[in-house]
Write a protein that holds these residues in place. Sequence first.
Motif, PDB file in Angstrom:
ATOM      1  N   SER A   1      19.932 -23.194 -36.232  1.00 41.46           N
ATOM      2  CA  SER A   1      18.317 -22.986 -35.910  1.00 41.46           C
ATOM      3  C   SER A   1      17.777 -22.825 -36.924  1.00 41.46           C
ATOM      4  CB  SER A   1      18.219 -22.287 -34.657  1.00 41.46           C
ATOM      5  OG  SER A   1      18.945 -22.749 -33.530  1.00 41.46           O
ATOM      6  N   PHE A   2      16.395 -23.239 -37.083  1.00 39.39           N
ATOM      7  CA  PHE A   2      15.464 -22.420 -38.156  1.00 39.39           C
ATOM      8  C   PHE A   2      14.131 -21.795 -37.290  1.00 39.39           C
ATOM      9  CE2 PHE A   2      13.502 -26.463 -37.224  1.00 39.39           C
ATOM     10  CZ  PHE A   2      12.085 -26.186 -37.187  1.00 39.39           C
ATOM     11  N   PHE A   3      13.661 -20.748 -38.007  1.00 37.83           N
ATOM     12  CA  PHE A   3      12.586 -20.112 -37.385  1.00 37.83           C
ATOM     13  C   PHE A   3      11.302 -20.302 -37.870  1.00 37.83           C
ATOM     14  CE2 PHE A   3       9.709 -16.611 -36.810  1.00 37.83           C
ATOM     15  CZ  PHE A   3      10.073 -16.056 -35.404  1.00 37.83           C
TER      16      PHE A   3
ATOM     17  N   THR B   1      25.004 -15.476 -36.629  1.00 40.85           N
ATOM     18  CA  THR B   1      24.257 -14.633 -37.507  1.00 40.85           C
ATOM     19  C   THR B   1      23.107 -15.240 -38.176  1.00 40.85           C
ATOM     20  OG1 THR B   1      24.617 -13.137 -39.430  1.00 40.85           O
ATOM     21  CG2 THR B   1      25.592 -15.257 -39.414  1.00 40.85           C
ATOM     22  N   GLU B   2      22.161 -14.687 -39.107  1.00 42.15           N
ATOM     23  CA  GLU B   2      21.028 -15.156 -39.486  1.00 42.15           C
ATOM     24  C   GLU B   2      21.166 -14.889 -41.083  1.00 42.15           C
ATOM     25  OE1 GLU B   2      17.328 -13.427 -38.281  1.00 42.15           O
ATOM     26  OE2 GLU B   2      17.899 -13.168 -36.156  1.00 42.15           O
ATOM     27  N   GLY B   3      20.131 -15.867 -41.771  1.00 41.12           N
ATOM     28  CA  GLY B   3      20.277 -15.886 -43.153  1.00 41.12           C
ATOM     29  C   GLY B   3      19.359 -16.894 -43.714  1.00 41.12           C
ATOM     30  N   THR B   4      19.422 -17.179 -45.042  1.00 40.38           N
ATOM     31  CA  THR B   4      18.436 -18.009 -45.581  1.00 40.38           C
ATOM     32  C   THR B   4      19.459 -19.071 -46.410  1.00 40.38           C
ATOM     33  OG1 THR B   4      18.312 -16.914 -47.692  1.00 40.38           O
ATOM     34  CG2 THR B   4      16.849 -16.609 -45.879  1.00 40.38           C
ATOM     35  N   LEU B   5      18.911 -20.092 -46.965  1.00 43.22           N
ATOM     36  CA  LEU B   5      19.876 -21.062 -47.811  1.00 43.22           C
ATOM     37  C   LEU B   5      20.244 -20.519 -49.001  1.00 43.22           C
ATOM     38  CD1 LEU B   5      17.983 -24.316 -47.031  1.00 43.22           C
ATOM     39  CD2 LEU B   5      19.869 -23.559 -45.969  1.00 43.22           C
TER      40      LEU B   5
ATOM     41  N   GLY C   1       9.194 -18.836 -33.581  1.00 46.67           N
ATOM     42  CA  GLY C   1      10.183 -19.295 -32.617  1.00 46.67           C
ATOM     43  C   GLY C   1      11.479 -19.712 -33.273  1.00 46.67           C
ATOM     44  N   TRP C   2      12.660 -19.753 -32.369  1.00 45.28           N
ATOM     45  CA  TRP C   2      13.701 -20.466 -33.099  1.00 45.28           C
ATOM     46  C   TRP C   2      13.634 -21.980 -32.363  1.00 45.28           C
ATOM     47  CZ3 TRP C   2      16.221 -18.757 -36.846  1.00 45.28           C
ATOM     48  CH2 TRP C   2      16.494 -17.221 -37.068  1.00 45.28           C
ATOM     49  N   HIS C   3      13.971 -22.990 -33.350  1.00 49.88           N
ATOM     50  CA  HIS C   3      14.098 -24.235 -33.163  1.00 49.88           C
ATOM     51  C   HIS C   3      15.291 -24.950 -33.585  1.00 49.88           C
ATOM     52  CE1 HIS C   3       9.667 -24.056 -32.198  1.00 49.88           C
ATOM     53  NE2 HIS C   3       9.388 -23.123 -33.146  1.00 49.88           N
ATOM     54  N   PRO C   4      15.823 -25.827 -32.891  1.00 49.09           N
ATOM     55  CA  PRO C   4      17.014 -26.652 -33.294  1.00 49.09           C
ATOM     56  C   PRO C   4      16.788 -27.467 -34.734  1.00 49.09           C
ATOM     57  CG  PRO C   4      16.682 -27.227 -31.122  1.00 49.09           C
ATOM     58  CD  PRO C   4      15.524 -26.700 -31.496  1.00 49.09           C
ATOM     59  N   LEU C   5      17.767 -27.137 -35.794  1.00 45.07           N
ATOM     60  CA  LEU C   5      17.703 -28.127 -36.923  1.00 45.07           C
ATOM     61  C   LEU C   5      17.250 -29.578 -36.687  1.00 45.07           C
ATOM     62  CD1 LEU C   5      17.873 -27.211 -40.046  1.00 45.07           C
ATOM     63  CD2 LEU C   5      20.207 -28.213 -40.040  1.00 45.07           C
ATOM     64  N   PRO C   6      16.449 -30.166 -37.307  1.00 45.61           N
ATOM     65  CA  PRO C   6      16.047 -31.674 -37.004  1.00 45.61           C
ATOM     66  C   PRO C   6      17.054 -32.382 -37.402  1.00 45.61           C
ATOM     67  CG  PRO C   6      14.560 -30.640 -38.618  1.00 45.61           C
ATOM     68  CD  PRO C   6      15.382 -29.585 -38.298  1.00 45.61           C
ATOM     69  N   TYR C   7      17.026 -33.651 -37.048  1.00 51.34           N
ATOM     70  CA  TYR C   7      17.929 -34.576 -37.263  1.00 51.34           C
ATOM     71  C   TYR C   7      18.183 -35.191 -38.861  1.00 51.34           C
ATOM     72  CZ  TYR C   7      21.035 -38.641 -37.688  1.00 51.34           C
ATOM     73  OH  TYR C   7      21.958 -39.430 -38.195  1.00 51.34           O
TER      74      TYR C   7
END
Length: 337
Positions: free
Chosen positions: A10-12, A211-215, A15-21
Amino acid sequence: MKESFPDNISFFAQGWHPLPYWAKFFCALGYWTAIHNRTHKYRVSISAPVRDYAATFIVLGLTVGSIRFDSMSVHFETLCSLEYGTPLFYMDKLKRKKARFAGTEEHPVFNELAIKIRLESKESGGLTEYIARNRAHLVSVTEQDFTLPGNQKGYSIDANLDLISIFFGLDDPMSFISNSSYDSLIVGTLTTISEELKNTRFLVERGNVRTEGTLVDLVRPRCLIGEIGFHTDIISSTSSSGSIKSGFDPASVVVIDGANAFLRTNMDYSDHSQIVIFDRSERKYQDAITLINQEYLLGNFEKPNLDVIKPTKIPSGVLFSITTEQRGVYSGAAETY
């Protein structure tokens, strides 16, 4: 390492959203290119309505597909054969320390052959450590020459080990940090790509762990994280390919972000597989497409084996073509979607 991507990403954004296709598609495209890149050279040309985040997710897929840790046994045997006093780097948790090879001995605890490394000068007591075979990845040979300090604290490394472990499915995430390699290179606008890598937070889940983080934590560009544990880099399209440091071999994949970058640099990286991303609103878009078509007409390309990616649904509005040639042989055909 587990071969699959994490169960949920998911990305923020308020709010949190599912990663788009479309992001998953670009990850899959990068992964596919990485695993086929050793025997064939590819050019994947992508035309999209916009190209925001396309390069960064492609590089994420390239990183997953390119992870290739040296055989632990082979690396251990190589270390055992070093000359006494060879300079080394040793990864002690998230500290990189200077060391010298001090021979081999039976491990005092595990009753097996181990290498000895000296971490401090003889004048300070000559602190040594035993490295068993299963920890050999923490030791690497360096061409740097140095004098061992008396009381070594080490160089701190910034790494999100929890995210690396969960995303790549690694029991020992230090194996990812301790192995630097150019799995890919991004050619484009440094500031834009850096912001995409740094500024969006992701939530990764595998099983019941999250867990969270960045690319940045996952693709680890050299220009942003330094010399330790990098797996890609970003270079401006106005820079010469000669500015890339050693270690960038022909099997590394170059991601060219934008028509301007392609027109300026594609010949600089002609020995590499390329993934080229075009935004149809770019001023130089048609010039770039014309050049790609001309190169296709002049060349003979193999029909690419697309079994891995064929089941993947192409996102709406995205067009792409793939040309391929066997490394060392210039022949074949292409497919366009």
